[in-house]
Design a protein around this motif. Structure first.
Motif, PDB file in Angstrom:
ATOM      1  N   SER A   7      59.372  69.801  41.128  1.00  0.00           N
ATOM      2  CA  SER A   7      58.877  68.897  40.086  1.00  0.00           C
ATOM      3  C   SER A   7      58.614  67.544  40.728  1.00  0.00           C
ATOM      4  N   VAL A   8      57.391  67.043  40.575  1.00  0.00           N
ATOM      5  CA  VAL A   8      57.023  65.749  41.152  1.00  0.00           C
ATOM      6  C   VAL A   8      56.982  64.712  40.040  1.00  0.00           C
ATOM      7  N   VAL A   9      57.873  63.745  40.108  1.00  0.00           N
ATOM      8  CA  VAL A   9      57.987  62.696  39.084  1.00  0.00           C
ATOM      9  C   VAL A   9      57.314  61.436  39.604  1.00  0.00           C
ATOM     10  N   ILE A  10      56.320  60.955  38.855  1.00  0.00           N
ATOM     11  CA  ILE A  10      55.537  59.795  39.283  1.00  0.00           C
ATOM     12  C   ILE A  10      55.523  58.764  38.159  1.00  0.00           C
ATOM     13  N   THR A  11      55.946  57.554  38.452  1.00  0.00           N
ATOM     14  CA  THR A  11      55.896  56.473  37.466  1.00  0.00           C
ATOM     15  C   THR A  11      54.598  55.698  37.650  1.00  0.00           C
ATOM     16  N   VAL A  12      53.924  55.405  36.531  1.00  0.00           N
ATOM     17  CA  VAL A  12      52.657  54.670  36.587  1.00  0.00           C
ATOM     18  C   VAL A  12      52.676  53.543  35.558  1.00  0.00           C
ATOM     19  N   VAL A  37      53.865  68.542  37.755  1.00  0.00           N
ATOM     20  CA  VAL A  37      53.753  67.100  37.935  1.00  0.00           C
ATOM     21  C   VAL A  37      54.106  66.429  36.616  1.00  0.00           C
ATOM     22  N   ILE A  38      55.011  65.447  36.675  1.00  0.00           N
ATOM     23  CA  ILE A  38      55.419  64.715  35.486  1.00  0.00           C
ATOM     24  C   ILE A  38      55.101  63.241  35.709  1.00  0.00           C
ATOM     25  N   LEU A  39      54.170  62.719  34.929  1.00  0.00           N
ATOM     26  CA  LEU A  39      53.814  61.312  35.008  1.00  0.00           C
ATOM     27  C   LEU A  39      54.450  60.568  33.838  1.00  0.00           C
ATOM     28  N   ILE A  40      55.083  59.445  34.141  1.00  0.00           N
ATOM     29  CA  ILE A  40      55.681  58.608  33.112  1.00  0.00           C
ATOM     30  C   ILE A  40      54.873  57.336  33.014  1.00  0.00           C
ATOM     31  N   GLU A  41      54.189  57.178  31.887  1.00  0.00           N
ATOM     32  CA  GLU A  41      53.344  56.009  31.656  1.00  0.00           C
ATOM     33  C   GLU A  41      54.211  54.943  31.002  1.00  0.00           C
ATOM     34  N   ASP A  42      54.468  53.871  31.752  1.00  0.00           N
ATOM     35  CA  ASP A  42      55.487  52.893  31.372  1.00  0.00           C
ATOM     36  C   ASP A  42      54.890  51.718  30.582  1.00  0.00           C
ATOM     37  N   GLY A  43      54.221  52.034  29.462  1.00  0.00           N
ATOM     38  CA  GLY A  43      53.707  50.979  28.596  1.00  0.00           C
ATOM     39  C   GLY A  43      52.529  50.224  29.160  1.00  0.00           C
ATOM     40  N   SER A  44      51.606  50.915  29.808  1.00  0.00           N
ATOM     41  CA  SER A  44      50.438  50.255  30.405  1.00  0.00           C
ATOM     42  C   SER A  44      49.557  49.609  29.342  1.00  0.00           C
ATOM     43  N   THR A  45      48.857  48.552  29.756  1.00  0.00           N
ATOM     44  CA  THR A  45      47.937  47.857  28.853  1.00  0.00           C
ATOM     45  C   THR A  45      46.481  48.141  29.225  1.00  0.00           C
ATOM     46  N   ASP A  46      46.256  48.995  30.217  1.00  0.00           N
ATOM     47  CA  ASP A  46      44.888  49.345  30.617  1.00  0.00           C
ATOM     48  C   ASP A  46      44.599  50.781  30.174  1.00  0.00           C
ATOM     49  N   THR A  58      46.705  71.837  34.152  1.00  0.00           N
ATOM     50  CA  THR A  58      47.639  72.465  33.209  1.00  0.00           C
ATOM     51  C   THR A  58      49.093  72.399  33.669  1.00  0.00           C
ATOM     52  N   ARG A  59      49.326  72.011  34.910  1.00  0.00           N
ATOM     53  CA  ARG A  59      50.701  71.876  35.403  1.00  0.00           C
ATOM     54  C   ARG A  59      51.217  70.452  35.277  1.00  0.00           C
ATOM     55  N   THR A  60      50.476  69.616  34.603  1.00  0.00           N
ATOM     56  CA  THR A  60      50.822  68.197  34.528  1.00  0.00           C
ATOM     57  C   THR A  60      51.302  67.829  33.131  1.00  0.00           C
ATOM     58  N   LYS A  61      52.406  67.101  33.097  1.00  0.00           N
ATOM     59  CA  LYS A  61      52.962  66.615  31.834  1.00  0.00           C
ATOM     60  C   LYS A  61      52.942  65.086  31.855  1.00  0.00           C
ATOM     61  N   LEU A  62      52.505  64.491  30.756  1.00  0.00           N
ATOM     62  CA  LEU A  62      52.446  63.034  30.648  1.00  0.00           C
ATOM     63  C   LEU A  62      53.442  62.553  29.606  1.00  0.00           C
ATOM     64  N   ILE A  63      54.333  61.670  30.024  1.00  0.00           N
ATOM     65  CA  ILE A  63      55.295  61.040  29.111  1.00  0.00           C
ATOM     66  C   ILE A  63      54.843  59.606  28.883  1.00  0.00           C
ATOM     67  N   ILE A  64      54.667  59.233  27.619  1.00  0.00           N
ATOM     68  CA  ILE A  64      54.150  57.910  27.284  1.00  0.00           C
ATOM     69  C   ILE A  64      55.230  57.099  26.588  1.00  0.00           C
ATOM     70  N   PHE A  65      55.597  55.957  27.171  1.00  0.00           N
ATOM     71  CA  PHE A  65      56.550  55.056  26.545  1.00  0.00           C
ATOM     72  C   PHE A  65      55.836  54.172  25.520  1.00  0.00           C
ATOM     73  N   ASN A  66      56.587  53.741  24.502  1.00  0.00           N
ATOM     74  CA  ASN A  66      55.995  52.864  23.494  1.00  0.00           C
ATOM     75  C   ASN A  66      55.849  51.428  23.987  1.00  0.00           C
TER      76      ASN A  66
END
Length: 324
Positions: A7-12, A37-46, A58-66
């Motif tokens: 599992s590849v965890v990437i913070t963006v 692949v797990i991407l964590i979107e840390d409240g981006s403004t773009d 299809t192997r990618t999961k996106l987690i979106i913070f508020n």
């Protein structure tokens, strides 16, 4: 679905221009590995979220913070969602190179390492504002925690899943992940990895984080030495303070008996402060001990972790015999 190997965890965070090349590089690098692949979107403004949705497979999961929660929280969320046997962490700014992941994973598997940490062999960052502060911080952390890694700032690492998911990431402790892993008895090694200059976007770090690092270092040292026995720290300091205060008070009492005026002397005030401070420290230690016991007992946590249990063959056979 079967459990992926990695599992590849990437913070963006505000990395819209980096998302497409990042995902393409990760997918190409892991073509021979069963991965997610797990991407964590840390409240981006773009437009980071839109770019991920556009280019994810299809192997990618996106987690979106508020809202923006910080890198430590983002990493913790990604690790919690990971289902692989091994978990890799990396930054989303294209400075880490995904082609290093297969080599690091193979090293972890073949040599049975719990953690394989990246070491930026030819770091592509500014010398004065990035490299020098980083070298100083690495030296301080390495020599105070006794966890001898050369590059604490490199996010590119591969962990066994059980190590990564039991580290307890809070606050801004991502810089001290190797220390947290070592506290679990993890076997770790360090390998040279590639590093690239940032092309798009801006660095989220600067000299302003120096005081945060030092504060977190104090916390790490407390965790290492006194987390399960805080009374040894606070009680020890309290007893020393109390005894010094009592010694000063006894000295002033002798002077008073010989007819000297001791009222208002700075030494007398110091004695009172040391006595009261000692009592407070001892009390703090007792309260901390109660909190630690509550922490473990209320959640049925253990103060130890068993690596493995072996039952000898002869013992197992003999235990099945019955008397006639």
């Amino acid at each position: 679905m079967s459990q992926p190997k990695l599992s590849v965890v990437i913070t963006v965070y505000n990395e819209e221009e980096n998302i497409k090349p990042l995902l393409e590089q990760v997918y190409d690098a892991l073509v021979e590995i069963d991965y997610e692949v797990i991407l964590i979107e840390d409240g981006s403004t773009d437009k980071t979220v839109e770019e991920v949705k556009k280019h994810a497979n299809t192997r990618t999961k996106l987690i979106i913070f508020n809202r923006n929660r910080g890198q430590t929280t983002a990493l913790a969320a990604g690790i919690d969602q990971a289902t692989g046997e091994y978990i890799a962490t990396m930054d989303g700014d294209l400075q880490n190179d995904p082609t290093d992941l297969p080599m690091m994973l193979n090293k972890a598997i073949d040599e049975e390492w719990d953690v394989v940490a990246g070491r930026r062999a030819n770091r592509k960052d500014g010398f004065v504002l990035r490299k020098i502060p980083s070298k100083i911080a690495n030296w301080v952390i390495r020599n105070t925690t006794k966890v001898y890694l050369k590059d604490y700032g490199c996010t590119l690492r591969v962990y066994k899943a059980d190590i990564a998911q039991n580290m307890g990431l809070y606050g801004e402790l991502h810089r001290f992940i190797p220390v947290l892993a070592k506290e679990q008895g993890a076997r770790m090694t360090e390998v040279d990895v590639k590093h690239h200059p940032r092309i798009h976007g801006e660095s989220k770090y600067g000299l302003s984080r120096t005081f945060k690092v030092m504060s977190d270092l104090i916390l790490m040292l407390f965790f290492q030495k006194y987390f399960q026995r805080p009374i040894h720290l606070f009680g020890g300091l309290g007893i020393i303070s109390f005894l010094i205060g009592m010694g000063i008070s006894f000295y002033l009492l002798i002077l008073k008996l010989f007819g000297e005026d001791i009222w208002g002397r700075p030494l007398m005030i110091l004695g009172f402060i040391m006595i009261l401070g000692g009592i407070q420290l001892i009390t703090t230690g007792i309260i901390a001990e109660i909190i630690v016991r509550t922490y473990f007992e209320s959640q049925d946590k253990k103060t130890y972790k068993i690596k493995s249990i072996y039952v000898g063959e002869k013992v197992a056979i003999s235990s099945q015999k019955t008397e006639v």
